[in-house]
Every structure is written in structure tokens, then in C-alpha cells.
Design a protein around this motif. Structure first.
Motif, PDB file in Angstrom:
ATOM      1  N   ILE A 190      49.823  54.247 -43.690  1.00  0.00           N
ATOM      2  CA  ILE A 190      50.049  52.864 -44.648  1.00  0.00           C
ATOM      3  C   ILE A 190      48.482  52.584 -43.918  1.00  0.00           C
ATOM      4  O   ILE A 190      47.946  51.386 -44.485  1.00  0.00           O
ATOM      5  CB  ILE A 190      51.529  52.282 -44.948  1.00  0.00           C
ATOM      6  CG1 ILE A 190      51.218  51.716 -46.525  1.00  0.00           C
ATOM      7  CG2 ILE A 190      51.489  50.702 -44.515  1.00  0.00           C
ATOM      8  CD1 ILE A 190      52.835  52.033 -46.869  1.00  0.00           C
ATOM      9  N   GLY A 191      48.688  51.987 -43.013  1.00  0.00           N
ATOM     10  CA  GLY A 191      47.785  50.953 -41.968  1.00  0.00           C
ATOM     11  C   GLY A 191      46.540  51.766 -42.804  1.00  0.00           C
ATOM     12  O   GLY A 191      45.772  50.743 -42.785  1.00  0.00           O
ATOM     13  N   PHE A 192      46.189  52.548 -42.339  1.00  0.00           N
ATOM     14  CA  PHE A 192      44.832  53.167 -42.618  1.00  0.00           C
ATOM     15  C   PHE A 192      44.604  53.815 -44.013  1.00  0.00           C
ATOM     16  O   PHE A 192      43.384  53.158 -44.263  1.00  0.00           O
ATOM     17  CB  PHE A 192      44.744  54.545 -41.331  1.00  0.00           C
ATOM     18  CG  PHE A 192      44.504  54.251 -40.565  1.00  0.00           C
ATOM     19  CD1 PHE A 192      43.283  54.338 -39.836  1.00  0.00           C
ATOM     20  CD2 PHE A 192      44.957  55.429 -39.911  1.00  0.00           C
ATOM     21  CE1 PHE A 192      42.823  53.951 -38.784  1.00  0.00           C
ATOM     22  CE2 PHE A 192      44.624  54.660 -37.995  1.00  0.00           C
ATOM     23  CZ  PHE A 192      43.999  54.595 -37.906  1.00  0.00           C
ATOM     24  N   ALA A 193      45.651  53.821 -44.820  1.00  0.00           N
ATOM     25  CA  ALA A 193      45.302  53.683 -46.206  1.00  0.00           C
ATOM     26  C   ALA A 193      45.156  52.673 -47.153  1.00  0.00           C
ATOM     27  O   ALA A 193      44.314  52.740 -47.511  1.00  0.00           O
ATOM     28  CB  ALA A 193      46.416  54.695 -47.200  1.00  0.00           C
ATOM     29  N   LEU A 194      45.733  51.954 -46.743  1.00  0.00           N
ATOM     30  CA  LEU A 194      45.327  50.053 -47.140  1.00  0.00           C
ATOM     31  C   LEU A 194      43.793  49.781 -46.848  1.00  0.00           C
ATOM     32  O   LEU A 194      43.150  49.577 -48.137  1.00  0.00           O
ATOM     33  CB  LEU A 194      46.477  49.710 -46.449  1.00  0.00           C
ATOM     34  CG  LEU A 194      47.473  49.406 -47.119  1.00  0.00           C
ATOM     35  CD1 LEU A 194      48.492  48.348 -46.637  1.00  0.00           C
ATOM     36  CD2 LEU A 194      47.671  48.979 -48.766  1.00  0.00           C
TER      37      LEU A 194
ATOM     38  N   ILE B 109      46.471  42.960 -45.173  1.00  0.00           N
ATOM     39  CA  ILE B 109      47.887  42.106 -44.684  1.00  0.00           C
ATOM     40  C   ILE B 109      48.235  41.879 -45.459  1.00  0.00           C
ATOM     41  O   ILE B 109      49.769  41.619 -45.144  1.00  0.00           O
ATOM     42  CB  ILE B 109      47.053  40.560 -43.845  1.00  0.00           C
ATOM     43  CG1 ILE B 109      46.303  41.356 -42.598  1.00  0.00           C
ATOM     44  CG2 ILE B 109      48.101  40.140 -43.181  1.00  0.00           C
ATOM     45  CD1 ILE B 109      45.753  40.763 -41.297  1.00  0.00           C
ATOM     46  N   ILE B 110      48.261  41.108 -46.808  1.00  0.00           N
ATOM     47  CA  ILE B 110      49.067  40.571 -47.922  1.00  0.00           C
ATOM     48  C   ILE B 110      50.223  41.929 -48.187  1.00  0.00           C
ATOM     49  O   ILE B 110      51.093  41.360 -48.388  1.00  0.00           O
ATOM     50  CB  ILE B 110      48.052  40.153 -49.089  1.00  0.00           C
ATOM     51  CG1 ILE B 110      47.911  39.296 -48.139  1.00  0.00           C
ATOM     52  CG2 ILE B 110      49.023  39.704 -49.515  1.00  0.00           C
ATOM     53  CD1 ILE B 110      46.503  38.186 -48.886  1.00  0.00           C
ATOM     54  N   THR B 111      49.225  42.883 -48.306  1.00  0.00           N
ATOM     55  CA  THR B 111      49.831  43.750 -49.109  1.00  0.00           C
ATOM     56  C   THR B 111      51.146  44.216 -48.014  1.00  0.00           C
ATOM     57  O   THR B 111      52.202  44.254 -48.396  1.00  0.00           O
ATOM     58  CB  THR B 111      49.371  45.333 -49.460  1.00  0.00           C
ATOM     59  OG1 THR B 111      47.753  44.827 -49.679  1.00  0.00           O
ATOM     60  CG2 THR B 111      49.936  45.958 -49.746  1.00  0.00           C
ATOM     61  N   LEU B 112      50.826  44.478 -46.953  1.00  0.00           N
ATOM     62  CA  LEU B 112      51.274  44.810 -45.696  1.00  0.00           C
ATOM     63  C   LEU B 112      52.851  44.051 -45.825  1.00  0.00           C
ATOM     64  O   LEU B 112      53.889  44.115 -45.245  1.00  0.00           O
ATOM     65  CB  LEU B 112      51.169  44.782 -44.590  1.00  0.00           C
ATOM     66  CG  LEU B 112      50.215  46.518 -44.490  1.00  0.00           C
ATOM     67  CD1 LEU B 112      49.294  46.309 -42.871  1.00  0.00           C
ATOM     68  CD2 LEU B 112      51.298  47.744 -43.647  1.00  0.00           C
ATOM     69  N   MET B 113      52.351  42.499 -45.505  1.00  0.00           N
ATOM     70  CA  MET B 113      53.868  41.814 -46.099  1.00  0.00           C
ATOM     71  C   MET B 113      54.458  42.205 -46.691  1.00  0.00           C
ATOM     72  O   MET B 113      55.744  41.816 -46.231  1.00  0.00           O
ATOM     73  CB  MET B 113      52.762  39.865 -45.510  1.00  0.00           C
ATOM     74  CG  MET B 113      52.684  39.625 -44.574  1.00  0.00           C
ATOM     75  SD  MET B 113      52.014  38.128 -44.760  1.00  0.00           S
ATOM     76  CE  MET B 113      51.560  37.727 -42.485  1.00  0.00           C
TER      77      MET B 113
ATOM     78  N   GLY C  43      51.924  51.346 -34.958  1.00  0.00           N
ATOM     79  CA  GLY C  43      51.368  52.359 -35.863  1.00  0.00           C
ATOM     80  C   GLY C  43      50.906  51.142 -36.124  1.00  0.00           C
ATOM     81  O   GLY C  43      49.730  51.036 -37.430  1.00  0.00           O
ATOM     82  N   LEU C  44      51.145  49.319 -36.876  1.00  0.00           N
ATOM     83  CA  LEU C  44      50.249  49.002 -36.970  1.00  0.00           C
ATOM     84  C   LEU C  44      49.103  48.196 -36.950  1.00  0.00           C
ATOM     85  O   LEU C  44      48.263  48.091 -37.545  1.00  0.00           O
ATOM     86  CB  LEU C  44      50.628  47.147 -37.768  1.00  0.00           C
ATOM     87  CG  LEU C  44      51.715  48.106 -39.042  1.00  0.00           C
ATOM     88  CD1 LEU C  44      52.672  46.745 -39.648  1.00  0.00           C
ATOM     89  CD2 LEU C  44      51.334  48.964 -40.470  1.00  0.00           C
ATOM     90  N   GLY C  45      49.595  48.072 -35.738  1.00  0.00           N
ATOM     91  CA  GLY C  45      48.306  47.647 -34.544  1.00  0.00           C
ATOM     92  C   GLY C  45      47.200  48.247 -34.117  1.00  0.00           C
ATOM     93  O   GLY C  45      46.026  47.861 -34.634  1.00  0.00           O
TER      94      GLY C  45
ATOM     95  N   TYR D 136      40.116  48.498 -37.333  1.00  0.00           N
ATOM     96  CA  TYR D 136      38.907  48.435 -38.244  1.00  0.00           C
ATOM     97  C   TYR D 136      38.747  46.798 -37.957  1.00  0.00           C
ATOM     98  O   TYR D 136      38.198  46.195 -38.462  1.00  0.00           O
ATOM     99  CB  TYR D 136      39.893  48.066 -39.796  1.00  0.00           C
ATOM    100  CG  TYR D 136      39.527  49.538 -40.653  1.00  0.00           C
ATOM    101  CD1 TYR D 136      38.970  49.497 -41.461  1.00  0.00           C
ATOM    102  CD2 TYR D 136      40.214  50.263 -40.086  1.00  0.00           C
ATOM    103  CE1 TYR D 136      38.881  51.060 -42.534  1.00  0.00           C
ATOM    104  CE2 TYR D 136      40.390  51.995 -40.763  1.00  0.00           C
ATOM    105  CZ  TYR D 136      39.272  51.682 -41.753  1.00  0.00           C
ATOM    106  OH  TYR D 136      38.951  53.164 -42.585  1.00  0.00           O
ATOM    107  N   GLY D 137      37.872  46.137 -36.899  1.00  0.00           N
ATOM    108  CA  GLY D 137      37.633  45.049 -35.908  1.00  0.00           C
ATOM    109  C   GLY D 137      39.032  44.095 -36.140  1.00  0.00           C
ATOM    110  O   GLY D 137      38.439  43.289 -37.052  1.00  0.00           O
TER     111      GLY D 137
END
Lengths: 260, 410
Positions: free
Chosen positions: A28-32, A43-47, A105-107, A113-114
């Protein structure tokens, strides 16, 4: 306690579901990030995702782990170890391993991506803090529920019901109350009610980042004070801390009383 | 058109001025104060003021002359009253710094004041902490350009406006920077004027405020972080293009408040991070085209009595609410806008969504009634009720749809 914690932690880390959970966040992190290449939007979507999903996974994992390791727990109980040590150790083991999946997983995608070069590091930190708090809170609640229910199905049902209540039903009741009593001054009630639900609390932390311009549109002085300053952030975070401690105390208490 | 007339006017004036006398003013010169220099000069003369601080209060300019301040020429009003009063046609004031103009609760003291004049220029001045910066009354054909007017106002009742025009026409107000005042620019009964490229920020009340001012143009201005944003009322035939309305936050804060505005064009403007992007009340036949609404609390809030307004090709991006409506009646059209929350599809690939978009959410209706409910924003429950309202509208106007939402931002 450390020994039991270690055992639970590594037991879970090796389990398939931990990997699935970790993989889910990685994807999900990479896809977003791949889709919109914008850290702040991701970050907003993930929240939004984290606020709903983390409590659910925490509850289910907590309940499942408790019941599946019941025999092992009984074996441990026969040893000269304090009950508190056993259950807190197991609880911390599972909460830590879930948080570990979340953080890693999110880190990884965000670091790739910097993240470090962007100004979003605080928002991302807040996301991780909220996620970790929610994991700890809901695993603790799940343990507290399972400890009081011998019946697996019943425990599982209560756990899911709790999640459903906190995530959806609570807000519905809240809204109905607000609309019904809108002739009365409601801002104190509103703030108090949102502190009584950890999911709402986390959501408000997000709102403070995301929708501050809309929140400031409301005229109540209490809201202004709460949202306009750093107080809101500090209060919400410390209430989350209280929300973590209370279910842990419930675990300790019911594990002490329970007749195995 | 206005611009060209001014240009011709300025050029002719400059060539005329070149043949006239120039009086120099400095502390060691023969003429060492402004009052004497003005007394000694004739029609069309120039007074050149060298660097230094000059005491100057209630100085009346009763003949057409040009005042030029060199860099560092400061006029000190000593907190008494007005500093310069333009009371003759064709006066130019250029390059001065004005300090210590008077403050009063009964009189509208200003650093530069004009009354019943034509063809005046106020160019490249700096006005520090005035009560009113430039106060123009019944004056016409003026240019107010490249000025910096700033103050440290804290309260509305003991502060004045940056540029205040009353019963004026054909003004060109451009490239000014205004901050820390009550209203940055205030226009009342001002017609046929152009207000362009100004930056008005951090004022206590409005960045721009006008009333009863018809046929004016507002182009490429930036209004940022003002107490209540921009409020425009009771005016007709207004054109607002390429302005930016940014970060106007607060309970009564609007990027742009339109009250009783008829037949206006609002085009190519940017509204970003305002509590309410545009608040419309009692305004008819206003066209909103090619605007960008981004990250506002409410992008557009429509109150009662708004008919035949037309929203086309606007971008609505990441607003907490795209549109709030009051009541069930709708006579406004939304067509071909881009809505970032639109989730429909485009099977025939013509760039237009196949499913109409309903910009009014049930939750925005709830928040209108019960403002405290704002705290439930983005909750799962709210998403669910919004979805069910989208499917079959009960509370929101059912003809309020964008039938052709764009799939891509403009």
C-alpha cells in the motif's frame, strides 16, 4: 517478563500473518507513492486507512493469539511465574510485533521515496505514532476481552463488536445526539465525547493536520482554543496514552482474578 | 483602455514638467523645508527633496506640481494630522517615505489626502504606520502605484485603511503592498477603476473591501492571511481575474465574500486554504470560470437568494467540503468542473465522467445545522451516510448536480 515477551514476539514475527500484514503495508505504501508521487498526499490517505484498519487488525490478532496460545499459557501458569508477567509479556509481544510490521512496512517505502529530504517527516512521524498507539490500545482491549470470555466465539464476537462500535456506531450515536440536542451549547460535550473513543481521537489528530481551515470555521471559543493551538495535539496524544494504560490495567486485574 | 489613457497622460505630463522649474530641498539648501518650496513653486514645477527627515503636517498642495523624494527623503507628520493634502488637479507625489501621520477617533487623518481633484499620481511611496494611508475623496483619474503601506494595527476601531477611496472614478491602483492595516484597500462608490497586482496581507479586517463600486476590474492581486479575507458588497459589473485568495482562516473568514453582487465575472482565480473559499449571498448572474479551489474548508458556500450563477471549468481539489448549500432550492448551474472527490468512470474516454457528480454532501448539510458536528469529519460513519445520500438524495437539492464532471484537472 522479557523472556515471555521475547518468545511471543519471535513466535509472531515468524508467523505467516505477520508477513502478510507487513507485506500489505509495503504494497500500500509503495502503491500510493508510485501512483501520486506526493509524500504529503500519500500520508493523508494512509492516515485514513490506518485509523480504521489498525484497530481492526489489532483486535483480531489479539483475540486470535490469546485463544491459540491458551494451552501454552496454561503450561506457563503451572510454573512459578507471576500471572501479570505472563499476560503483560504476551500482550507486549504481540503489540510490538504488529507495530513492528506497521513501522517497517510503511517506513521502507517512504524512506525509499526520500522522506528524509522532505518537510513531511513530522506528519509521517505522527502517522506512525498514531498507528502504534492504536495497535497497543486495541490489542490490550482484545486481551482484556478474551481474558473474561472462556468461549472463543463469544470473545471473537465481542472483539469485532468493539471495533465496529468504536469505528462506526459510536460516531453514529454521537452525530444523532449532536443533531437532537443542537439547541444546547454542545462544544464541551463534543470535545469530551471525542476523547472517549481512541479512533475519534486519532482522527482528530489527522483533522488537525488536514482540515484545520474547516475546523476553524466553527465559532465556539473552546474549539478555537483547542484547534488553534498546540494544546489539541498534546491533549489528544496524552489521552491516547491514558487509553493504552487503562486496558493494560484491566488485563492485569482480570488475569489476577481469573480461575484457570 | 484606462491604462493607455494614463500612459499618454503621464508622458505628456513628463514632457511638460521637463520645461518647468525644479526647486531642490535639503537641510543645507537655500530652501530647507517643503512648505517654502511649495510656496515658491509655480504651476507645473517640480520640487525635488533630498534625503533627510522633514517635518511636514497638513501641507496643502493647491497648484499642479510634482513632488519627488530622493531615496531617504522622509516626511514626518509629527503625529498631528494629515501629512500631504492634494487639493489641486495634476499633482504627483513620488518616492517619499511618510512617517508619524496623526491618529484620531473623530477625524480620518491620512498620510496622503486628496479631495475633489483629477489626474493625480501617487507613485513609489512608503507609508509607515499611518491611520489612513492614502485617503481619496471625490477624486478622479488617479494613479496609485508601487507604494508600500504598512502598519502595526491591532484593533479595528483604532486603525484605518491602506488605500481608501470614496466617490472616485477611473483610478488605477496597482503594484502596491499593504499589510498590518484595517482594510488593505477600501473602495466605496468607486467606478470604472482597475485594481491590479497588489499584495494585501495580514490586515486585521479585509484585504480588499468594496461597496457600491460598479464596473471595476480586479486583476492579479494577492490577498493573503487577512482577518476576514476579501469582502465585496452591493456592486454590479465587476470583473475579478487571476487573483489569489490564500490562507484566510477564522470563523468569519472568507477568501471572497460576495454579497449582493450582480453580473460579475470571477475567472482564473486561486482560492487556497481558506476557511471558506467563496461565500455567496444574494448574488445573481455571476460566472465562475476556470478558478482553482484547493484545500479550503468550504470551497463554495451558497447562501440564500442566489440565482443564475454559473460554475464552469473550475478545479475543486482536496477541499473539506466542495459546496455547501442552504435549503433545497437551486437555480445555479454547475457544469464541466473538476472535482477531486469524484469517483465516477469514463467509459467512452471523452474526458467527461459518465456519472453526474453531486457536490453537496449530506454531511455539509448536517454541519450547516449543527456546527459542532464538524468534529466527525472524515469519520467512517460520515462517509457511509454521505454515500447513501449520494445514491438517493433526500436532504440536499436533487437537481444540484454537475452533469459533466471532468475526469482531469484543468
Amino acid at each position: 517478563m522479557i523472556k515471555i515477551l521475547k518468545y511471543s514476539f519471535f513466535d509472531l514475527i515468524r508467523s505467516r500473518w505477520s508477513y502478510v500484514y507487513l507485506l500489505f503495508y509495503l504494497i500500500i505504501g509503495f502503491a500510493l507513492l508510485f501512483l501520486n508521487n506526493n509524500l504529503s498526499k500519500a500520508i493523508i490517505t494512509l492516515m485514513n486507512i490506518v485509523v480504521v484498519l489498525v484497530p481492526m487488525i489489532g483486535t483480531i490478532f489479539g483475540v486470535m493469539y490469546y485463544y491459540s496460545s491458551q494451552e501454552f499459557t496454561e503450561l506457563l501458569l503451572a510454573q512459578p511465574i507471576k500471572r501479570r508477567t505472563i499476560f503483560l509479556g504476551q500482550y507486549l509481544g504481540i503489540a510490538l510485533s504488529l507495530s513492528f510490521s506497521l513501522l517497517v512496512g510503511l517506513g521502507i517505502p517512504f524512506l525509499a521515496y526520500g522522506l528524509m529530504q522532505s518537510g513531511e517527516i513530522w506528519n509521517f512521524g505522527l502517522l506512525l505514532i498514531v498507528g502504534t498507539f492504536l495497535t497497543f490500545i486495541f490489542v490490550a482491549l482484545a486481551f482484556a476481552i478474551s481474558l473474561r470470555n472462556e468461549n472463543k466465539i463469544k470473545g471473537f464476537g465481542y472483539g469485532i463488536l468493539l471495533w465496529l462500535f468504536m469505528a462506526v456506531i459510536y460516531d453514529g450515536l454521537f452525530l444523532i445526539l449532536l443533531v437532537t440536542f443542537d439547541d444546547y451549547p454542545l462544544d464541551k460535550f463534543t470535545l469530551a465525547a471525542s476523547f472517549l473513543n481512541p479512533i475519534d481521537l486519532s482522527r482528530i489528530l489527522i483533522l488537525l493536520k488536514l482540515d484545520i481551515s474547516a475546523l476553524l470555521g466553527y465559532t465556539g471559543a473552546l474549539f478555537q482554543q483547542y484547534f488553534g493551538t498546540g494544546t489539541g495535539m498534546i491533549m489528544s496524544l496524552s489521552s491516547l496514552a491514558i487509553w493504552t494504560v487503562v486496558p493494560m490495567w484491566m488485563i492485569v486485574r482480570s488475569s489476577g482474578k481469573k480461575d484457570f | 483602455m484606462i491604462k493607455r489613457v494614463f500612459l499618454i497622460y503621464i508622458i505628456s505630463f513628463l514632457t511638460y514638467g521637463a520645461s518647468a522649474f525644479t526647486t531642490e530641498v535639503c537641510h543645507t539648501c537655500e530652501v530647507n523645508n517643503l512648505a517654502d518650496a511649495i510656496r515658491l513653486s509655480h504651476r507645473g514645477d517640480t520640487v525635488l527633496v533630498k534625503p533627510g527627515i522633514y517635518e511636514c503636517s497638513d501641507q496643502e498642495l493647491r497648484k499642479p506640481i510634482t513632488l519627488i523624494g530622493e531615496k531617504g527623503a522622509i516626511l514626518d507628520g509629527q503625529m498631528t494630522g494629515y501629512i500631504l493634502k492634494i487639493l489641486s488637479d495634476s499633482v504627483t507625489i513620488r518616492g517619499f517615505k511618510f512617517i508619524n501621520s496623526g491618529k484620531s477617533y473623530t477625524k480620518d487623518y491620512a498620510a496622503i489626502y486628496s479631495y475633489r481633484v483629477r489626474h493625480f499620481n501617487i507613485i513609489g511611496n512608503e507609508i509607515e504606520n499611518p491611520f489612513f494611508g492614502a485617503l481619496l475623496e471625490k477624486s478622479h483619474d488617479g494613479v496609485i502605484k508601487d507604494n508600500l503601506i504598512f502598519g502595526e494595527s491591532k484593533q479595528e476601531d483604532d486603525s484605518g485603511n491602506g488605500i481608501h477611496a470614496w466617490h472616485c472614478s477611473n483610478l488605477l491602483i496597482s503594484n502596491n503592498t499593504l499589510h498590518g492595516l484595517r482594510d488593505g484597500i477600501y473602495l466605496e462608490f468607486v467606478t470604472e477603476s482597475e485594481i491590479s497586482n497588489n499584495l494585501s496581507h495580514d490586515n486585521i479586517r479585509y484585504g480588499l473591501h468594496f461597496m457600491f463600486s460598479n464596473n471595476d476590474k480586479y486583476l492579479s492581486n494577492t490577498f493573503q492571511d487577512n482577518g476576514a479575507g476579501v469582502a465585496v458588497m452591493f456592486s454590479k459589473f465587476i470583473v475579478m481575474k487571476e487573483n489569489k485568495f490564500i490562507e484566510n482562516w477564522g470563523t468569519a473568514s472568507y477568501g471572497l465574500l460576495l454579497k449582493e453582487i450582480n453580473d460579475a465575472e470571477v475567472e482564473n482565480n486561486t482560492f487556497r486554504e481558506n476557511t471558506i473559499g467563496v461565500f455567496v449571498e444574494g448574488s445573481n448572474r455571476v460566472n465562475y470560470v476556470d478558478n482553482r479551489f484547493e484545500s479550503n474548508g468550504w470551497a463554495v458556500k451558497v447562501s440564500g437568494g442566489c440565482y443564475e450563477n454559473y460554475f464552469m471549468r473550475n478545479n475543486f481539489i482536496s477541499n473539506s467540503f466542495d459546496l455547501a448549500y442552504n435549503g433545497k432550492l437551486n437555480d445555479n448551474k454547475f457544469e464541466g468542473n473538476f472535482w477531486s472527490t469524484y469517483s465516477g468512470y469514463d467509459l467512452d474516454k471523452n474526458g467527461i465522467g459518465d456519472v453526474p457528480y453531486r457536490p453537496v454532501k449530506l454531511f455539509s448539510y448536517v454541519v450547516n445545522k449543527t456546527p459542532e458536528a464538524i468534529i466527525l469529519l472524515r469519520s467512517l460513519f460520515v462517509d457511509i451516510i454521505n454515500f447513501s445520500e449520494q445514491v438517493s438524495p433526500v436532504f440536499t437539492p436533487d437537481n444540484l448536480v454537475d452533469p459533466q464532471p471532468s475526469m482531469k484537472p484543468f
